[in-house]
Design a protein around this motif. Structure first.
Motif, short mmCIF file in Angstrom:
data_model
loop_
_atom_site.label_atom_id
_atom_site.label_comp_id
_atom_site.label_asym_id
_atom_site.label_seq_id
_atom_site.Cartn_x
_atom_site.Cartn_y
_atom_site.Cartn_z
N SER A 81 0.64 -1.18 -0.02
CA SER A 81 -0.18 0.06 -0.11
C SER A 81 0.96 1.23 -0.13
N TYR A 82 1.94 1.18 0.71
CA TYR A 82 2.80 2.42 0.76
C TYR A 82 3.53 2.74 -0.68
N GLU A 83 3.97 1.54 -1.35
CA GLU A 83 4.66 1.66 -2.59
C GLU A 83 3.49 2.08 -3.50
N LEU A 84 2.17 1.75 -3.34
CA LEU A 84 1.21 2.12 -4.36
C LEU A 84 0.99 3.87 -4.03
N LYS A 85 0.82 4.14 -2.94
CA LYS A 85 0.73 5.75 -2.72
C LYS A 85 1.80 6.49 -3.29
N ILE A 86 3.08 6.01 -3.12
CA ILE A 86 4.16 6.53 -3.63
C ILE A 86 4.13 6.77 -5.16
N ASP A 87 3.73 5.55 -5.95
CA ASP A 87 3.40 5.57 -7.32
C ASP A 87 2.29 6.83 -7.61
#
Length: 295
Positions: A7-13
């Motif tokens: 979820s963190y990587e998705l938000k960063i993208d």
């Protein structure tokens, strides 16, 4: 932990995509601003050239109009000089000297002579002198010869003994504002208490065209012209309320050129109605609002 990392990587993208999108919009706005600046500079350059060409055309038109007016005045003056008035011809024919010349022949020794009708005697052997004809000096009237009057009527003018405008005093400074001038209606209660110069009532006529005008004045519309306040130019001349014009009821000042040592004429109307009528005409020709419209 793995779900949290995903979820963190998705938000960063998502944030990176948003940043890229906003950067693209900023670049587009910068390009639009640059194109607007270039278009504004081009339009300003074109308008500057247009103003310069308009001023050049206007100056040429004023010069040509002044030359035509001068030529017309010279032609009219020449016609008046070539034709002496009938009263002068009658006076010359009735003079005792003319009667004696018709009756008494000229005696000249042993030379022969001949006289025919009213001709000057011609003596043989002696050349006849070149006697120039007597020409009366004409005097122009207040009525303009070329352009129709824009406004006419009586005004009170501040003139000297030779019917010329009195120069303003050294301590009287004209109004500093050129674009906005307030012409006050002076009433007897508002007049200054110190003594005022004497005004002379004259019949005035404002006429001209193409941005160049003059104010002629005299005793009446058909009387000889006592003076001319000329070179009243659109966009250059001013109508101001000065210290000396404030001494009179409904007073104002006609300044030919405030940037030069040019003559100025101090005037005053006889009533508030005349004041408003003259202000409408004068401000109209100066600002080119009612050129050629009679008041």
């Amino acid at each position: 932990m793995e779900s949290t990392n995903k979820s963190y990587e998705l938000k960063i993208d998502q944030h990176q995509h948003r940043i890229q999108f906003l950067e693209g919009q900023i670049n587009d706005l910068e390009q639009q601003m640059n194109s607007l600046y270039v278009a504004f500079d081009m339009m300003q350059t074109d308008r500057t050239k247009e103003r310069e060409s308009t001023l050049m055309w206007r100056n040429n038109l004023l010069q040509s109009d002044a030359a035509l007016a001068k030529e017309e005045s010279e032609k009219e003056r020449g016609k008046q000089q070539q034709s002496p008035p009938p009263s002068e011809q009658l006076a010359a024919e009735r003079s005792p000297l003319a009667r004696n010349q018709r009756k008494t022949p000229i005696r000249a020794g042993h030379s022969s002579y001949s006289i025919s009708n009213n001709e000057i005697p011609i003596v043989q052997g002696i050349p006849s002198p070149d006697i120039p004809p007597r020409v009366a000096t004409p005097q122009a009237s207040v009525q303009p010869a070329v352009h129709p009057p824009i406004i006419q009527g009586h005004l009170l003018l501040l003139l000297d003994n030779h019917n010329q405008p009195l120069s303003p005093q050294a301590n009287v400074a004209p109004s500093a504002s050129k674009s906005k001038r307030k012409l006050l209606l002076k009433t007897p209660s508002q007049r200054r208490k110190f003594s005022s110069p004497v005004l002379k009532k004259q019949y005035c006529v404002l006429h001209g065209s193409n941005g160049l005008y003059q104010l002629r004045y005299g005793e009446s519309f058909t009387s000889p012209c006592a003076g001319v306040h000329e070179f009243l130019t659109t966009g250059v001349s001013l109508i101001e309320h000065t210290e000396r014009s404030s001494k009179f009821d409904f007073g104002f000042e006609i300044v030919i050129n405030p940037n030069e040592d040019s003559p100025s004429l101090c005037c005053a109307a006889e009533s508030e109605e005349d004041f408003l009528r003259w202000m409408t005409a004068l401000m109209g020709v100066i600002s080119n609002d009612n050129d050629g419209v009679e008041c």
